[in-house]
Design an enzyme around this catalytic site. Structure first.
Site, PDB file in Angstrom:
ATOM      1  N   CYS A 264     -83.438  53.612 -75.864  1.00 28.09           N
ATOM      2  CA  CYS A 264     -82.427  53.152 -74.910  1.00 28.09           C
ATOM      3  C   CYS A 264     -82.742  51.740 -74.427  1.00 28.09           C
ATOM      4  CB  CYS A 264     -82.247  54.151 -73.764  1.00 28.09           C
ATOM      5  SG  CYS A 264     -80.664  53.907 -72.913  1.00 28.09           S
TER       6      CYS A 264
ATOM      7  N   HIS B 127     -81.012  58.983 -76.367  1.00 27.68           N
ATOM      8  CA  HIS B 127     -82.212  59.542 -75.729  1.00 27.68           C
ATOM      9  C   HIS B 127     -82.660  60.804 -76.474  1.00 27.68           C
ATOM     10  CE1 HIS B 127     -82.842  57.154 -72.040  1.00 27.68           C
ATOM     11  NE2 HIS B 127     -81.547  56.933 -72.094  1.00 27.68           N
TER      12      HIS B 127
ATOM     13  N   GLU C  10     -85.450  62.157 -76.543  1.00 29.74           N
ATOM     14  CA  GLU C  10     -86.398  62.978 -75.772  1.00 29.74           C
ATOM     15  C   GLU C  10     -85.684  64.052 -74.959  1.00 29.74           C
ATOM     16  OE1 GLU C  10     -85.377  60.067 -74.847  1.00 29.74           O
ATOM     17  OE2 GLU C  10     -85.161  59.996 -72.662  1.00 29.74           O
TER      18      GLU C  10
END
Ligand code: MN
Length: 242
Positions: A112, A213, A215
């Site tokens: 990001c 993202h 994660e």
């Protein structure tokens, strides 16, 4: 074999009365560290401020995390009226750290803000305010939950990213800025359906930046990025410690 040590960049928070009696914090969303640990990495948090490049002598890779906008002074633009929050101390740490990590051939994973930061560090530019500078049908700041799929990313088949994920991948999307001109030393390897660059990688070594993202996303395709990154960090560590 000892596990690879991976630097994880962090950000500053002014603090709240409920936490630390309003004193400022250095912090990072826990998922970045957790995902690295899940696949065998040892995360080391790096606070904003002085770049402290000597830390790279001890690291096997660096993860550049999400956060504030990158200040446009670093890509020779005047501030847009809708520029978001910037942090001069964080830019001052991360820009030299990214340049030095790439120069050393360390594996770099940039998420990001991270992909934006990496692009600027190597000489590229950004859209400062996507809704006004590049209006389109796709909302890149999704209103839903952070782990919801928001748009597709078409991945270049002849690329490192293409070797890790399917040719079309569903991703989440909450970013205010985005890559505009790609830096020398990087190339675009993923695009949303509106043509926006969503992934960059280096010409050599393990250097990958993604605008979404991973994660926060369930699913093997997103985990695969962390697994491949930590494997590259481990491979670098092994000969260094032999
Ligand atoms: Mn997006």
């Amino acid at each position: 074999m000892s596990r690879p040590l991976i630097g994880v960049t962090t950000q500053r928070h002014p603090g709240t009365e409920a936490v630390k009696r309003g004193r400022p914090l250095y912090y990072v969303s826990h998922e970045y560290a957790d995902r690295l640990r899940d696949v065998g990495g040892v995360p080391l948090l790096l606070p904003p401020g002085a770049p402290e490049l000597e830390v790279l002598e001890h690291l096997d890779g660096v993860l550049f995390t999400g956060g504030e906008d990158v200040a446009p002074v670093h890509f020779a633009q005047a501030p847009h009226p809708r520029l978001g929050t910037v942090d001069a101390a964080r830019d001052a740490q991360e820009l030299p750290l990214a340049r030095a990590a790439v120069a050393r051939g360390l594996p770099v994973f940039a998420i990001c803000r991270g992909v934006q930061l990496l692009n600027v560090a190597l000489g590229g530019s950004l859209y400062q305010d996507l809704p006004s500078e590049r209006p389109g049908a796709i909302a890149h700041d999704q209103p839903g939950a952070v782990d919801e799929e928001s748009h597709a990313v078409e991945v270049a088949s002849a690329s490192m990213l293409g070797s890790l994920v399917p040719a079309s991948l569903q991703v989440n999307s909450f970013h205010h800025q985005a890559v505009r001109d790609v830096a020398p030393g990087l190339r675009a390897v993923g695009w949303s359906p509106d043509g926006l660059i969503e992934a960059l990688e280096g010409h050599e070594g393990w250097v990958l930046g993604v605008q979404w993202h991973p994660e926060l996303m369930p699913g093997e395709s997103h985990t695969a990025l962390f697994r491949a990154f930590v494997a590259a960090c481990a491979a670098r560590r092994a000969p260094a410690r032999a």
